[in-house]
Design a protein around this motif. Structure first.
Motif, mmCIF file in Angstrom:
data_model
loop_
_atom_site.group_PDB
_atom_site.id
_atom_site.type_symbol
_atom_site.label_atom_id
_atom_site.label_comp_id
_atom_site.label_asym_id
_atom_site.label_seq_id
_atom_site.Cartn_x
_atom_site.Cartn_y
_atom_site.Cartn_z
ATOM 1 N N VAL A 13 25.837 16.436 -38.615
ATOM 2 C CA VAL A 13 25.788 15.258 -37.738
ATOM 3 C C VAL A 13 25.042 14.162 -38.478
ATOM 4 N N LEU A 14 25.679 12.993 -38.621
ATOM 5 C CA LEU A 14 25.084 11.869 -39.343
ATOM 6 C C LEU A 14 24.603 10.829 -38.338
ATOM 7 N N MET A 15 23.342 10.418 -38.485
ATOM 8 C CA MET A 15 22.763 9.442 -37.554
ATOM 9 C C MET A 15 21.955 8.417 -38.325
ATOM 10 N N VAL A 16 22.110 7.153 -37.979
ATOM 11 C CA VAL A 16 21.295 6.074 -38.538
ATOM 12 C C VAL A 16 20.350 5.583 -37.445
ATOM 13 N N SER A 17 19.086 5.408 -37.797
ATOM 14 C CA SER A 17 18.126 4.886 -36.821
ATOM 15 C C SER A 17 17.447 3.643 -37.374
ATOM 16 N N HIS A 18 17.148 2.729 -36.475
ATOM 17 C CA HIS A 18 16.351 1.543 -36.824
ATOM 18 C C HIS A 18 15.706 1.014 -35.547
ATOM 19 N N ASP A 19 14.375 1.117 -35.500
ATOM 20 C CA ASP A 19 13.612 0.657 -34.335
ATOM 21 C C ASP A 19 14.226 1.178 -33.040
ATOM 22 N N ALA A 20 14.389 2.493 -32.979
ATOM 23 C CA ALA A 20 15.051 3.127 -31.839
ATOM 24 C C ALA A 20 14.112 4.051 -31.077
ATOM 25 N N GLU A 21 12.838 3.685 -30.989
ATOM 26 C CA GLU A 21 11.860 4.584 -30.381
ATOM 27 C C GLU A 21 12.173 4.881 -28.914
ATOM 28 N N GLY A 22 12.923 3.992 -28.253
ATOM 29 C CA GLY A 22 13.224 4.210 -26.845
ATOM 30 C C GLY A 22 14.379 5.161 -26.593
ATOM 31 N N SER A 23 15.145 5.512 -27.635
ATOM 32 C CA SER A 23 16.337 6.327 -27.416
ATOM 33 C C SER A 23 16.501 7.485 -28.390
ATOM 34 N N VAL A 24 15.808 7.454 -29.535
ATOM 35 C CA VAL A 24 16.109 8.424 -30.584
ATOM 36 C C VAL A 24 15.769 9.851 -30.166
ATOM 37 N N ARG A 25 14.746 10.034 -29.345
ATOM 38 C CA ARG A 25 14.394 11.392 -28.932
ATOM 39 C C ARG A 25 15.543 12.029 -28.156
ATOM 40 N N ARG A 26 16.101 11.288 -27.207
ATOM 41 C CA ARG A 26 17.234 11.828 -26.450
ATOM 42 C C ARG A 26 18.408 12.131 -27.367
ATOM 43 N N ALA A 27 18.662 11.252 -28.339
ATOM 44 C CA ALA A 27 19.774 11.463 -29.262
ATOM 45 C C ALA A 27 19.592 12.738 -30.064
ATOM 46 N N VAL A 28 18.403 12.918 -30.627
ATOM 47 C CA VAL A 28 18.141 14.103 -31.447
ATOM 48 C C VAL A 28 18.161 15.367 -30.589
ATOM 49 N N GLU A 29 17.557 15.303 -29.413
ATOM 50 C CA GLU A 29 17.539 16.484 -28.545
ATOM 51 C C GLU A 29 18.943 16.895 -28.112
ATOM 52 N N SER A 30 19.842 15.927 -27.969
ATOM 53 C CA SER A 30 21.211 16.278 -27.585
ATOM 54 C C SER A 30 21.905 17.072 -28.683
ATOM 55 N N VAL A 31 21.497 16.850 -29.927
ATOM 56 C CA VAL A 31 22.026 17.657 -31.043
ATOM 57 C C VAL A 31 21.349 19.025 -31.053
ATOM 58 N N GLN A 32 20.040 19.042 -30.886
ATOM 59 C CA GLN A 32 19.312 20.319 -30.873
ATOM 60 C C GLN A 32 19.808 21.250 -29.771
ATOM 61 N N ASN A 33 20.242 20.677 -28.655
ATOM 62 C CA ASN A 33 20.634 21.479 -27.493
ATOM 63 C C ASN A 33 22.117 21.857 -27.483
ATOM 64 N N GLN A 34 22.807 21.638 -28.568
ATOM 65 C CA GLN A 34 24.220 22.006 -28.626
ATOM 66 C C GLN A 34 24.405 23.520 -28.510
ATOM 67 N N SER A 35 25.455 23.936 -27.816
ATOM 68 C CA SER A 35 25.754 25.368 -27.719
ATOM 69 C C SER A 35 26.159 25.931 -29.089
ATOM 70 N N LEU A 36 26.724 25.099 -29.954
ATOM 71 C CA LEU A 36 26.970 25.489 -31.339
ATOM 72 C C LEU A 36 25.672 25.277 -32.101
ATOM 73 N N ARG A 37 25.087 26.347 -32.600
ATOM 74 C CA ARG A 37 23.752 26.268 -33.205
ATOM 75 C C ARG A 37 23.765 26.024 -34.714
ATOM 76 N N ASP A 38 24.876 26.386 -35.360
ATOM 77 C CA ASP A 38 24.933 26.312 -36.822
ATOM 78 C C ASP A 38 25.312 24.897 -37.248
ATOM 79 N N LEU A 39 24.313 24.046 -37.313
ATOM 80 C CA LEU A 39 24.543 22.631 -37.612
ATOM 81 C C LEU A 39 23.358 22.076 -38.384
ATOM 82 N N GLU A 40 23.537 20.875 -38.894
ATOM 83 C CA GLU A 40 22.423 20.110 -39.453
ATOM 84 C C GLU A 40 22.526 18.683 -38.945
ATOM 85 N N LEU A 41 21.386 18.064 -38.763
ATOM 86 C CA LEU A 41 21.316 16.673 -38.340
ATOM 87 C C LEU A 41 20.620 15.884 -39.438
#
Length: 357
Positions: A13-41
């Protein structure tokens, strides 16, 4: 307990961040919580000055699947290319720091790709835009599950996916990383959008699937008052998109296909009217004489006249402007654009939703 990391993850999963303190946690957690576990962010931070990096660092310390790359301040495409170079997964998916994945999104996309041997799987996108005085509007770019097993079948039906806004964004799509490498594709630093990357990937793709429902959601704020630079840039993007889409359809040998060409002309008309409203509408920073000069150029091109003659835009704003544009009546076009801006709400956003993904 820290999550381990695979040397050959299924999805990068490719993600670009810039001054995203209000949303980046939710974005990253949505990847961490995927039912498919074998991934990289892979998160490439493009020079944030807020708490974005600290938040991602804290999550990366507990989850080794997260790879944080600190880059100098750079554009989105350059940052995505950095992420792509580090990707090791069989598949690649792009998302933003203000977006989030449904819990089963990656599993659903991968399952369809692997069971049908697909080179591309298109997921649905839910778009929430906040504009004006706190107004929030939502739309979905999605469709029924469909699989195109031949190049001909996909190309013949692609106009519907372009028309719905689902096909052009890079987000919510599962790309085959080996194919990206074989084609030598990159996100092209300096390009204002991901669209050229997607169009190059689509050029000779053969087996494509569409996953039913919404896999990915994004929440974004739209500027209430356009800057002069943003108005000009929007028109440049429109012209670039027109050229790129026409080139794709010529490559496909479908420049004579009636449904595809009607989609292209209608799409151009919808976006042209949105650009004209940006020039002449409420909050325009441009003086009236400059507005008329710019609009006269916009509606006077051969391809604008062709679109006004052949296109069948769905939006009432674009339909109402077709005759004045076709007659090259610049004062009337400008006056009508001002009225649309005053009384039409945020319709310009919704005739071109894929421009915001």
């Amino acid at each position: 307990m820290a999550h381990g990391v695979s040397t050959t993850p299924v999805v990068s999963v490719l993600m670009v961040s810039h001054d995203a303190e209000g949303s980046v946690r939710r974005a990253v957690e949505s990847v961490q919580n995927q039912s498919l576990r074998d991934l990289e962010l892979i998160v490439v931070d493009a020079g944030s000055e807020d708490a974005t990096v600290r938040q991602v660092e804290a999550m990366a310390e507990r989850d080794l699947r997260i790879d944080l790359v600190r880059a100098d301040r750079c554009g989105r495409q350059a940052a995505l290319d950095v992420a792509l170079e580090r990707a090791r997964g069989s598949y690649v998916l792009v998302m933003d720091a203000d977006g989030w994945l449904a819990a089963g999104a990656l599993a659903g996309l991968v399952d369809l790709a692997e069971t049908r041997s697909l080179e591309l799987v298109v997921g649905g996108i839910g778009l929430s835009l906040a504009s004006g005085a706190g107004r929030v509007s939502e739309t979905e770019l999605s469709g029924d599950e469909t699989v195109f097993l031949t190049q001909h079948d996909f190309r013949a039906a692609a106009w519907r996916l372009f028309d719905s806004g689902q096909l052009l964004p890079a987000s919510a799509k599962l790309f085959d990383r080996e194919r990206i490498g074989r084609l030598g594709l990159a996100f092209q630093a300096g390009s204002p959008t991901d669209h050229p990357f997607v169009l190059e990937y689509l050029a000779d793709v053969e087996r494509v699937g569409v996953l039913e429902g919404v896999s990915y959601r994004v929440g974004r704020r739209v500027a209430e008052r356009p800057r002069a630079t943003s108005v000009v840039e929007s028109y440049r993007r429109l012209e670039s998109e027109r050229e790129n889409l026409l080139a794709l359809y010529r490559h496909w040998g479908l420049e004579g296909d009636a449904a595809s060409m009607e989609m292209l002309q209608s799409r151009y008309m919808e976006r042209l009217v949105a650009c004209i409203e940006g020039v002449c509408g409420k909050g325009s920073p441009l003086p009236a004489a400059e507005q008329r000069r710019i609009v006269s150029h916009m509606i006077g091109t051969d391809h604008a006249q062709l679109a006004a003659s052949l296109g069948h835009p769905r939006g009432p704003a674009a339909r109402s402007m077709t005759v004045p544009i076709r007659s090259r009546n610049t004062p009337l076009v400008c006056a009508q654009a001002r009225l649309l801006s005053l009384f039409g709400g945020d319709h310009a956003v919704w005739v071109m939703p894929d421009a915001y993904v």
